[in-house]
Design a protein around this motif. Structure first.
Motif, PDB file in Angstrom:
ATOM      1  N   ARG A   1      -7.139   0.640  -2.952  1.00 41.65           N
ATOM      2  CA  ARG A   1      -6.279   0.798  -1.769  1.00 41.65           C
ATOM      3  C   ARG A   1      -6.702  -0.191  -0.674  1.00 41.65           C
TER       4      ARG A   1
ATOM      5  N   LEU B   1      -5.325  -3.535  -1.659  1.00 43.02           N
ATOM      6  CA  LEU B   1      -3.873  -3.612  -1.434  1.00 43.02           C
ATOM      7  C   LEU B   1      -3.572  -3.813   0.051  1.00 43.02           C
TER       8      LEU B   1
ATOM      9  N   GLN C   1      -9.580  10.314   1.504  1.00 45.96           N
ATOM     10  CA  GLN C   1      -8.806   9.969   2.703  1.00 45.96           C
ATOM     11  C   GLN C   1      -9.736   9.569   3.847  1.00 45.96           C
TER      12      GLN C   1
ATOM     13  N   SER D   1     -11.285   6.183   3.122  1.00 42.56           N
ATOM     14  CA  SER D   1     -10.257   5.143   3.268  1.00 42.56           C
ATOM     15  C   SER D   1     -10.036   4.818   4.745  1.00 42.56           C
TER      16      SER D   1
ATOM     17  N   LEU E   1       0.838  -1.210   0.000  1.00 42.58           N
ATOM     18  CA  LEU E   1       0.000   0.000   0.000  1.00 42.58           C
ATOM     19  C   LEU E   1       0.872   1.259   0.000  1.00 42.58           C
ATOM     20  N   THR E   2       1.914   1.259   0.841  1.00 42.14           N
ATOM     21  CA  THR E   2       2.804   2.427   0.908  1.00 42.14           C
ATOM     22  C   THR E   2       3.479   2.633  -0.443  1.00 42.14           C
TER      23      THR E   2
ATOM     24  N   PHE F   1       2.407   1.751  -3.317  1.00 43.99           N
ATOM     25  CA  PHE F   1       1.406   2.227  -4.286  1.00 43.99           C
ATOM     26  C   PHE F   1       1.149   3.729  -4.106  1.00 43.99           C
ATOM     27  N   ASP F   2       0.940   4.125  -2.827  1.00 42.46           N
ATOM     28  CA  ASP F   2       0.669   5.547  -2.564  1.00 42.46           C
ATOM     29  C   ASP F   2       1.826   6.422  -3.045  1.00 42.46           C
TER      30      ASP F   2
END
Length: 738
Positions: free
Chosen positions: A315, A318, A281, A284, A265-266, A268-269
């Motif tokens: 997200r 992920l 945000q 999420s 995830l990190t 991807f971000d």
């Protein structure tokens, strides 16, 4: 506790087999209880008559009026060549207008004796036109007089208000009224589903009293009391069913899924070329909080067209892959599944190349699974699912098949909820070793009340902010019949967009390769709307040819529709996405999920044939890049028609939630609710979803409190009974759906 025997009594025992058969076949009424819950549609006041001036064409009506005139004519016909044919013409009036009734042949004798000038009666029949005048042919009638008919009529019309019931040609309103009078005493035995504290706290009448007041009101206040009470019954019982479902879900165990610190995830971000909106945000965070708990998440994610729901869902997927699980996204069509797969792989880049050369450190595999895949590709995909090699799986309901096994299913994302039944959700959830978390996405914004009524077993998150860089979309109605030059200008605008380096969609309601079914043609001709309605809807194959040879000559025009082979569809979409095609003429297969930022114009032909939310959905396919979007709604309907007002509403606002309210006010709730769930949810008889927003919200709170205190409802036998009746209907619907 058993259901109340008196209300469970079959109607054939009480009313006789013939009447019971008609009630079962035409109105779905089988027991005394069903009949007591068949409420009047409206009430006729003594002395205040139905306005004959407002009669609707082709509808079955009930009117109360006085006979002004009755004449018997004889005529010659093929059946009665010697002038022995008989026709009785009766004119009735109510002060606002006059209406002619006609009776023929042997049917003239009884009305000729009974319908004398000055007689008042209720008449029921279908309104038709003869010689440019409205008439009822062979109406059924009931005389309104208490003297000669004995006690029964006096008794049945003694109330000041005459209830008029939803009726059918086979069963007039007053026959229903008589049947209800017969069973009304049983209403005294109705067990009250509302807890006493709730009923008293809200000042509601008891159920037996409500049933008497709705069927035999003496004043308008009686009707108000009864409706207020019965609305609460419907709202509360439904919300208790949903609250129990929510409660049961919270009792299930689930594996908490927390994203790793510096994992997928990190990574991807860090790759994202933009920052998430505040809304993305916030939503999420809600989802990640749910995923971290040890009971299954049940969340509805609804958002404006283009608000970035797919990104939020990705997200979440992920995060689950990060925690060692698998995530699956279920799409309603193959075209959509392929598009989701393409866009997910694009967004993830090398993070989607798990197990391949060049794949990033935290990469996983993203696998597509649809019904039309070749055997080898399918075998390969199934193996990746079973071994856990594939962290993310995207597919159609082919994913629900028995053969499909997951290594460790942690999250199910369902796209476009209203096309998936509850059963399918449950079947896919059964694939996990423990129940997986569930995220349902819908791109059609749903009014809050509908969300509470239909998706009441889900928590709701709303994305109502568009990402930065999204362009505005201008929408205009093109009245093709009133102003043909507007349509010519529409095609010029398409050419201008293409010459500016952009692309366009043209959407039609029909494909155009259907067999010309004479029945369908007849049905279209019989349509009561004007000529615009009478012709068949415009078709992709016809329109594409006309455009390529006419106003869009020289441009590269291609077609896309649901009956093409999957590979052909995919190839057409790829060419359009790559900018090789100027204009794509398509059906609504492009309604959701299609993302071609370079497409800036959309022309929707016969736009009046689409629903409000569908038009909003389609319009969301343009203006997805930096250039402004243009949507032209072409219609031949006249300016004053309801269809045109609907189109004007779509053109005037971009707010999907506002449009969904308009849509709901114009259509019946049943359509909206029925789309989303099984039929039991549409069994709203007195509750109106939009008007009764407060009742629904309050009923939801009350239901949650009752279920939290007593999940099995042991102390509320009446409520359990009502619930069994509701869920029984729901189970029946599932069985019918097969």
């Amino acid at each position: 506790m058993d259901l109340v025997p008196a209300l469970q009594e079959p109607l054939k025992k009480v009313l006789g087999p013939a009447t019971a058969k008609v009630m079962a076949e035409h109105l779905g009424l089988h027991t005394v209880g069903d009949l007591l819950h068949h409420y009047p549609r409206r009430y006729e006041e003594r002395g205040q008559l139905t306005h004959l001036a407002d009669l609707p064409m082709d509808e079955h009506v009930t009117v109360v009026a006085q006979v002004a005139d009755a004449r018997l004519h004889t005529f010659a016909s093929s059946k009665a060549p010697r002038g022995k044919g008989q026709r009785l013409e009766v004119t009735i009036t109510d002060g606002s207008g006059r209406l002619q009734l006609v009776f023929f042949g042997n049917g003239v004798h009884k009305p000729h004796k009974e319908l004398l000038p000055g007689t008042r009666a209720m008449f029921a029949g279908k309104v038709s036109v003869f010689n440019r005048r409205l008439q009822l042919a062979h109406p059924a009638y009931e005389l309104l007089r208490g003297d000669t008919e004995g006690e029964e009529t006096v008794e049945s019309w003694a109330g000041a208000l005459i209830p008029l019931y939803p009726a059918t040609a086979k069963l007039e309103s007053w026959k229903l009224a008589k049947a209800i009078q017969t069973v009304l005493p049983s209403g005294q035995e109705a067990v009250d589903p509302l807890p006493d504290s709730l009923r008293e706290g809200r000042g509601l009448v008891s159920l037996p009293e409500a049933l008497i007041k709705i069927h035999r009101p003496h004043t308008k206040a009686d009707i108000e009391d009864a409706r207020a009470r019965l609305k609460w019954d419907e709202a509360f019982v439904l919300q208790v069913a949903l609250a129990r479902r929510r409660h049961a879900e919270t009792q299930l165990p689930a594996v908490p899924r927390k994203p790793g610190r510096d994992g997928l995830l990190t990574a991807f971000d860090d790759r994202l070329p933009f920052t998430l909106t505040d809304g993305q945000q916030k939503v999420s965070r809600e989802i990640f909080d749910d995923l971290a708990t040890d009971h299954p998440m049940h969340r509805l994610l609804q958002g404006e067209v283009g608000s970035g729901k797919t990104l939020v869902a990705l997200r979440a997927m992920l995060a689950v892959v990060d925690s060692g699980g698998q995530a699956v996204m279920l799409a309603p069509t193959e075209v959509l599944a392929q598009q989701h797969h393409r866009s997910v792989v694009e967004m993830m880049g090398e993070l989607a190349e798990g197990g391949m050369l060049g794949g990033a450190e935290h990469a996983t595999k993203v696998v597509l699974l649809t019904g039309s895949m070749g055997a080898a590709a399918r075998r390969h995909a199934l193996l990746d699912l079973a071994t856990g090699e594939a962290g993310i799986v995207i597919g159609t309901h082919a994913l629900i098949e028995d053969k499909v096994q997951f290594h460790d299913l942690g999250l199910v994302v369902v796209d476009e909820q209203h096309r998936f039944g509850v059963e399918q959700r449950d079947a896919l959830r059964g694939k996990g070793k423990q129940p997986p978390h569930l995220l349902v996405m819908t791109a059609t914004p749903i009014p809050r009340t509908v969300a509470m009524t239909v998706f009441g077993d889900l928590e709701t998150s709303v994305l109502d902010q568009l990402p930065a860089g999204r362009s505005p979309i201008a929408s205009h109605v093109v009245p093709a019949a009133d102003k043909p030059h507007f349509l010519a200008r529409a095609w010029e605008r398409v050419r201008e967009e293409v010459s500016g380096g952009h692309q366009a969609y043209v959407v039609c309601p029909r494909i155009g390769d259907e067999d010309d079914d004479p029945k369908k043609k007849a049905a279209q001709r019989a349509s009561p709307e004007d000529d615009a309605e009478k012709r068949p809807p415009l078709a992709v194959l016809d329109v594409a040819g006309q455009l390529a040879e006419g106003p869009l000559q020289g441009l590269k025009v291609e077609v896309l529709h649901g009956r093409m082979q999957p590979d052909d569809k995919d190839a057409v979409m790829r060419r359009f996405a790559a900018g090789e095609t100027d204009v794509l003429v398509a059906t609504t297969v492009i309604e959701v999920g299609v993302n071609v930022p370079n497409a800036t114009a959309m022309v929707i032909m016969d736009a009046d044939r689409f629903g409000v939310s569908q038009l909003h959905q389609l319009r969301g396919r343009v203006g997805r890049g930096s250039a402004p979007g243009l949507c032209l709604l072409v219609s031949e309907m006249p300016e004053a028609s309801a269809a045109r007002q609907r189109l004007n509403a779509v053109a005037s606002t971009r707010d999907g939630f506002e449009l969904s309210r308009i849509d709901l006010e114009q259509r019946r709730e049943g359509d909206v609710l029925g789309q989303a769930q099984s039929g039991a949810r549409t069994s709203l008889r007195v509750l109106a979803v939009i008007e009764d927003e407060e009742i629904i919200a309050e009923a939801r709170q009350e239901a949650a409190a009752v279920v939290a205190a007593d999940p099995e409802l042991t102390g509320l036998p009446g409520l359990r009974t009502a619930l069994e009746a509701l869920l029984d209907e729901e189970r029946e619907q599932y069985l019918e759906k097969g």
